[in-house]
Design a protein around this motif. Structure first.
Motif, short mmCIF file in Angstrom:
data_model
loop_
_atom_site.label_atom_id
_atom_site.label_comp_id
_atom_site.label_asym_id
_atom_site.label_seq_id
_atom_site.Cartn_x
_atom_site.Cartn_y
_atom_site.Cartn_z
N TYR A 115 0.83 -1.21 0.00
CA TYR A 115 0.00 0.00 0.00
C TYR A 115 0.87 1.26 0.00
N ILE A 116 1.91 1.27 0.83
CA ILE A 116 2.80 2.44 0.90
C ILE A 116 3.51 2.66 -0.43
N ASP A 117 3.98 1.58 -1.05
CA ASP A 117 4.63 1.70 -2.36
C ASP A 117 3.67 2.27 -3.41
N TYR A 118 2.42 1.86 -3.33
CA TYR A 118 1.41 2.36 -4.28
C TYR A 118 1.19 3.86 -4.09
N ILE A 119 1.08 4.30 -2.84
CA ILE A 119 0.88 5.73 -2.56
C ILE A 119 2.10 6.54 -3.02
N CYS A 120 3.30 6.01 -2.77
CA CYS A 120 4.52 6.72 -3.18
C CYS A 120 4.60 6.84 -4.70
N GLY A 121 4.21 5.77 -5.40
CA GLY A 121 4.22 5.83 -6.86
C GLY A 121 3.30 6.90 -7.40
N ASN A 122 2.12 7.04 -6.79
CA ASN A 122 1.19 8.09 -7.21
C ASN A 122 1.74 9.48 -6.93
N LEU A 123 2.37 9.64 -5.77
CA LEU A 123 2.93 10.95 -5.42
C LEU A 123 4.07 11.33 -6.37
N SER A 252 1.49 -5.24 -12.99
CA SER A 252 0.07 -5.35 -13.31
C SER A 252 -0.65 -6.27 -12.32
N TYR A 253 -0.01 -7.39 -12.01
CA TYR A 253 -0.60 -8.33 -11.05
C TYR A 253 -0.64 -7.73 -9.65
N ALA A 254 0.46 -7.06 -9.27
CA ALA A 254 0.51 -6.46 -7.93
C ALA A 254 -0.53 -5.35 -7.78
N LEU A 257 -3.87 -6.33 -6.67
CA LEU A 257 -3.98 -6.82 -5.29
C LEU A 257 -3.71 -5.73 -4.25
N ILE A 258 -3.65 -4.47 -4.70
CA ILE A 258 -3.39 -3.38 -3.75
C ILE A 258 -4.56 -3.28 -2.78
N PRO A 259 -4.27 -3.33 -1.49
CA PRO A 259 -5.36 -3.33 -0.50
C PRO A 259 -5.99 -1.95 -0.35
N ASP A 260 -7.21 -1.94 0.10
CA ASP A 260 -7.88 -0.70 0.45
C ASP A 260 -7.28 -0.16 1.75
N ALA A 261 -7.32 1.16 1.91
CA ALA A 261 -6.72 1.77 3.10
C ALA A 261 -7.30 1.20 4.39
N SER A 262 -8.57 0.81 4.36
CA SER A 262 -9.21 0.27 5.57
C SER A 262 -8.67 -1.11 5.95
N ASP A 263 -8.02 -1.79 4.99
CA ASP A 263 -7.46 -3.12 5.26
C ASP A 263 -5.98 -3.07 5.64
N VAL A 264 -5.42 -1.87 5.71
CA VAL A 264 -4.01 -1.70 6.07
C VAL A 264 -3.94 -1.28 7.53
N HIS A 265 -3.21 -2.05 8.34
CA HIS A 265 -3.32 -1.88 9.80
C HIS A 265 -2.10 -1.24 10.46
N PHE A 266 -0.96 -1.23 9.82
CA PHE A 266 0.27 -0.85 10.54
C PHE A 266 0.91 0.41 9.98
#
Length: 502
Positions: A115-123, A252-254, A257-266
């Protein structure tokens, strides 16, 4: 299962990104700085670890069924190594429930990292502009409007700074907090140096954008490698199309499978918050948590003891200082990856053909007769090797003085006054003097559009006496026979290369 790596990193106070463990795929990049081969692209080496989640028992069974000889590394039994100590402790004390619960925590850490990698890529795609001259501009307004978690912002900043500096050391602790505070402050009014980079308000942005340049004052790595054969072999064996396809398919596969923010706990990021959160979510039982904390405590004590021994050894034997010199020798036709950021190459044209001379002379505002009179001795003497170094203030002062020289005689006097060691005959140099003057005038125009901090990261070529020959990034060269290029191609791409935990 990467249980031993989890405990090892836990004892080193790693956050959630470290506790996610080793990625299934990642890229590594060459450390060699010189080559005679053409560099078309830098895809690195793709490392795939398909057996990462298999246990030793699984591996043994695979070898047995396929009639392969099992080889046991004798050092696996040595308690001198932290990984072995942790592995043996896990083997003695862990139950099947312990393994399942710990694996659930590691999987949750992996999900957080994805999830963090996905957010960083967008930024990176929205807020970062990379310039061909080797610096970047971050839109601080976009960052603050995004309202992202600090752990995502910290990694984003680290990725940008590592890309510009090409120094891939972890950014953590007080440095990470300092950078976070810097990006949160709008408008940006101050400058700072951190992690091999110099950050300052971007000119004309009113503090809404930050300029990120490589800091030439930071020490270089203690070991710089130069190799010709290895680099050539790497280029010849590179299957770039296959690597690109594998990475594209993996991303593309990853992405699916990117989780929703509500499913990320840490997202708090610290090791303590990971363990506490896992217990509160029911991933860890009290007994499993107690065992993990006990293993962590034991390894912390071992680590402190080992660190003290290492510190005593350094105190007794001394520590070698790290060089801050960035001057690298470069032969004709050789390609130098200067500071791991610029691919620089040069050569001399022995004869300037009539057509080429006319074309270049017309474009430079120099008469054909003046251009045709150049020769290698006007810039090199008897030395056919140059050095590549960073640009400095005396270089643009030299250009300013050179651009004001009205005649060949005045320029000759000025050049001798700038460097009394240069011995040249007027007969051989007159053909290049007006060319160099006009080249300096054009270069100064280009230089005005480059922020002052970014200029210091540009490569320049000098001869063995230290006399300026060329600044290829702004088009200056002393002689039309000198063919120079400098292309901004950082070895490790923005984002740190490909890695996936899926």
């Amino acid at each position: 299962m990467q249980a031993e790596l989890f405990v090892l990193r836990l004892s080193r106070n790693s956050g959630v990104l470290g506790l996610a463990g080793m990625p299934f795929t990642s890229q590594i990049f060459s450390t060699h700085t010189h080559s005679y081969a053409e560099v078309s692209g830098n895809y690195g080496i793709l490392v795939v670890r398909p057996l990462l989640d298999l246990s030793k028992e699984d591996m043994y069974e695979i070898c047995e069924r396929s009639n392969q000889v099992w080889v046991e590394d004798p050092t696996n039994q040595s308690l001198l190594y932290a990984r072995n100590r942790i592995r043996m402790s896990l083997r003695d004390s862990s139950s099947s429930a312990f393994k399942l619960e710990l694996q659930a925590v590691i999987s949750a850490c992996r999900k957080t990292r994805i999830y963090i990698d996905y957010i960083c890529g967008n930024l990176i795609s929205k807020a970062v502009t990379v310039m061909d001259l080797g610096y970047a501009v971050i839109d601080l307004e976009i960052l603050n409007e995004s309202k992202i978690e600090d752990i995502c912002l910290s990694k984003f900043i680290a990725l940008v700074l590592k890309f510009i500096s090409q120094r891939h050391r972890p950014i953590r602790g007080s440095t990470s907090k300092l950078l976070l505070d810097y990006t949160h402050t709008l408008p940006c009014k101050t400058s700072l140096t951190a992690a091999g980079c110099y950050l300052s308000p971007a000119p004309g942005s009113r503090g809404m954008k930050a300029l990120v340049c490589s800091s030439v004052d930071c020490p270089l790595p203690s070991k710089m490698e130069s190799s010709h054969l290895h680099f050539q072999a790497e280029q010849e064996n590179c299957t770039s199309d296959e690597i690109v396809k594998i990475i594209a398919d993996g991303k593309s596969y990853a992405d699916s499978l990117i989780p929703d923010a509500s499913d990320v706990h840490f997202l708090e990021g610290t090791s303590e918050s990971v363990l506490t959160g896992a217990r509160n979510l029911g991933m860890l039982s009290e007994s499993t948590l107690s065992n993990i904390l006990l293993l962590q405590k034991e390894e912390i004590q071992n680590f402190k003891s080992k660190s003290k021994v290492a510190a005593d050894y350094k105190s007794e034997h001394g520590v070698k200082s790290v060089s801050t010199s960035r001057s690298e020798p470069l032969h004709p036709g050789q390609i130098c990856c200067f500071m791991n950021r610029f691919f620089v190459t040069w050569k001399l044209s022995e004869e300037v053909t009539e057509n080429a001379t006319s074309e270049e002379a017309n474009s430079d505002g120099v008469s054909e007769g003046q251009s045709r009179g150049c020769c290698r001795s006007c810039v090199f003497g008897h030395d056919m090797m140059v050095e590549v170094r960073n640009m400095s203030e005396p270089d643009w002062l030299y250009l300013a003085n050179l651009s004001k020289s009205r005649t060949s005689e005045n320029f000759q006097e000025q050049r001798h006054s700038l460097d009394s060691r240069v011995e040249q005959t007027e007969e051989k140099t007159n053909g290049c003097l007006d060319y160099a003057r006009l080249s300096a005038q054009r270069a100064l125009v280009s230089l005005k559009s480059i922020p002052l901090a970014a200029r210091r990261g540009l490569p320049v070529l000098v001869n063995s006496q230290g006399l300026l020959l060329s600044i290829p990034s702004i088009g200056f060269k002393h002689c039309p026979c000198l063919m120079v290029s400098a292309t901004f191609k950082p070895k490790v791409p923005l984002g740190g290369g490909h890695s996936t935990f899926i």
